[in-house]
Design a protein around this motif. Structure first.
Motif, mmCIF file in Angstrom:
data_model
loop_
_atom_site.group_PDB
_atom_site.id
_atom_site.type_symbol
_atom_site.label_atom_id
_atom_site.label_comp_id
_atom_site.label_asym_id
_atom_site.label_seq_id
_atom_site.Cartn_x
_atom_site.Cartn_y
_atom_site.Cartn_z
ATOM 1 N N LEU A 56 24.645 7.417 -13.224
ATOM 2 C CA LEU A 56 25.804 6.598 -12.871
ATOM 3 C C LEU A 56 27.028 7.251 -13.499
ATOM 4 O O LEU A 56 27.147 7.333 -14.721
ATOM 5 N N LEU A 57 27.897 7.763 -12.654
ATOM 6 C CA LEU A 57 29.073 8.474 -13.139
ATOM 7 C C LEU A 57 30.033 7.532 -13.843
ATOM 8 O O LEU A 57 29.951 6.313 -13.694
ATOM 9 N N ARG A 58 30.954 8.100 -14.590
ATOM 10 C CA ARG A 58 31.901 7.275 -15.339
ATOM 11 C C ARG A 58 32.776 6.450 -14.401
ATOM 12 O O ARG A 58 33.136 6.905 -13.308
ATOM 13 N N GLN A 59 33.068 5.249 -14.836
ATOM 14 C CA GLN A 59 33.916 4.300 -14.110
ATOM 15 C C GLN A 59 33.497 4.174 -12.643
ATOM 16 O O GLN A 59 34.299 4.373 -11.736
ATOM 17 N N SER A 60 32.223 3.859 -12.435
ATOM 18 C CA SER A 60 31.710 3.695 -11.078
ATOM 19 C C SER A 60 30.715 2.535 -11.035
ATOM 20 O O SER A 60 30.309 2.008 -12.067
ATOM 21 N N ASN A 61 30.325 2.153 -9.817
ATOM 22 C CA ASN A 61 29.385 1.061 -9.591
ATOM 23 C C ASN A 61 28.185 1.575 -8.815
ATOM 24 O O ASN A 61 28.291 2.510 -8.038
ATOM 25 N N LEU A 62 27.046 0.895 -9.003
ATOM 26 C CA LEU A 62 25.830 1.208 -8.268
ATOM 27 C C LEU A 62 25.307 -0.081 -7.657
ATOM 28 O O LEU A 62 25.089 -1.054 -8.366
ATOM 29 N N ASP A 63 25.154 -0.106 -6.345
ATOM 30 C CA ASP A 63 24.544 -1.224 -5.627
ATOM 31 C C ASP A 63 23.261 -0.713 -5.002
ATOM 32 O O ASP A 63 23.287 0.254 -4.243
ATOM 33 N N ILE A 64 22.145 -1.357 -5.336
ATOM 34 C CA ILE A 64 20.858 -0.891 -4.849
ATOM 35 C C ILE A 64 19.940 -2.097 -4.651
ATOM 36 O O ILE A 64 20.058 -3.095 -5.347
ATOM 37 N N ALA A 65 19.041 -1.992 -3.686
ATOM 38 C CA ALA A 65 18.043 -3.033 -3.450
ATOM 39 C C ALA A 65 16.827 -2.764 -4.332
ATOM 40 O O ALA A 65 16.484 -1.621 -4.584
ATOM 41 N N TYR A 66 16.211 -3.826 -4.813
ATOM 42 C CA TYR A 66 14.980 -3.683 -5.586
ATOM 43 C C TYR A 66 13.974 -4.698 -5.091
ATOM 44 O O TYR A 66 14.339 -5.695 -4.478
ATOM 45 N N ASN A 67 12.712 -4.437 -5.347
ATOM 46 C CA ASN A 67 11.653 -5.296 -4.842
ATOM 47 C C ASN A 67 10.743 -5.695 -5.989
ATOM 48 O O ASN A 67 10.081 -4.855 -6.571
ATOM 49 N N GLY A 68 10.710 -6.970 -6.328
ATOM 50 C CA GLY A 68 9.837 -7.452 -7.397
ATOM 51 C C GLY A 68 10.437 -7.265 -8.780
ATOM 52 O O GLY A 68 11.605 -6.935 -8.935
ATOM 53 N N LYS A 69 9.609 -7.472 -9.781
ATOM 54 C CA LYS A 69 10.036 -7.358 -11.174
ATOM 55 C C LYS A 69 10.382 -5.903 -11.486
ATOM 56 O O LYS A 69 9.547 -5.020 -11.370
ATOM 57 N N THR A 70 11.615 -5.665 -11.876
ATOM 58 C CA THR A 70 12.103 -4.304 -12.124
ATOM 59 C C THR A 70 12.692 -4.210 -13.524
ATOM 60 O O THR A 70 13.520 -5.032 -13.909
ATOM 61 N N THR A 71 12.268 -3.194 -14.257
ATOM 62 C CA THR A 71 12.804 -2.927 -15.588
ATOM 63 C C THR A 71 13.908 -1.893 -15.470
ATOM 64 O O THR A 71 13.744 -0.877 -14.805
ATOM 65 N N ILE A 72 15.031 -2.159 -16.128
ATOM 66 C CA ILE A 72 16.184 -1.260 -16.075
ATOM 67 C C ILE A 72 16.402 -0.674 -17.463
ATOM 68 O O ILE A 72 16.562 -1.411 -18.433
ATOM 69 N N LYS A 73 16.385 0.659 -17.533
ATOM 70 C CA LYS A 73 16.674 1.360 -18.778
ATOM 71 C C LYS A 73 17.952 2.162 -18.591
ATOM 72 O O LYS A 73 18.132 2.812 -17.568
ATOM 73 N N ILE A 74 18.799 2.104 -19.593
ATOM 74 C CA ILE A 74 20.036 2.881 -19.568
ATOM 75 C C ILE A 74 20.039 3.765 -20.807
ATOM 76 O O ILE A 74 19.936 3.262 -21.930
#
Length: 83
Positions: A56-74
């Motif tokens: 994810l580039l600086r000063q930007s947004n990400l819109d994405i579809a996900y299905n089911g329980k999803t873990t997000i790591k940054i």
């Protein structure tokens, strides 16, 4: 022949002024991550059937579809679990 070149090197001091963490919003199988910082972020999405690595580039947004329980790591740190 004389060749002269230079490479910029950036240094970020760790401490009190850590960059702001991205904002994560989950709703109805849609995921939105907002990065307001001046630094790019490494994003990992993991659920039972899919593993994705994104930048994810600086000063930007990400819109994405996900299905089911999803873990997000940054940046290799678990931030949120979206159901």
């Amino acid at each position: 022949m004389l060749v002269n070149s230079s490479v910029p090197i950036y240094y970020q001091k760790k401490g009190r002024n850590s960059p702001p963490k991205p904002i994560i919003q989950c709703s109805k199988n849609k995921l939105k991550i907002i990065n307001n910082s001046r630094y790019q972020q490494k994003i990992e999405l993991l659920n039972d059937s899919v593993y994705k690595q994104l930048i994810l580039l600086r000063q930007s947004n990400l819109d994405i579809a996900y299905n089911g329980k999803t873990t997000i790591k940054i940046n290799d740190e678990q931030q949120k679990i979206c159901l």
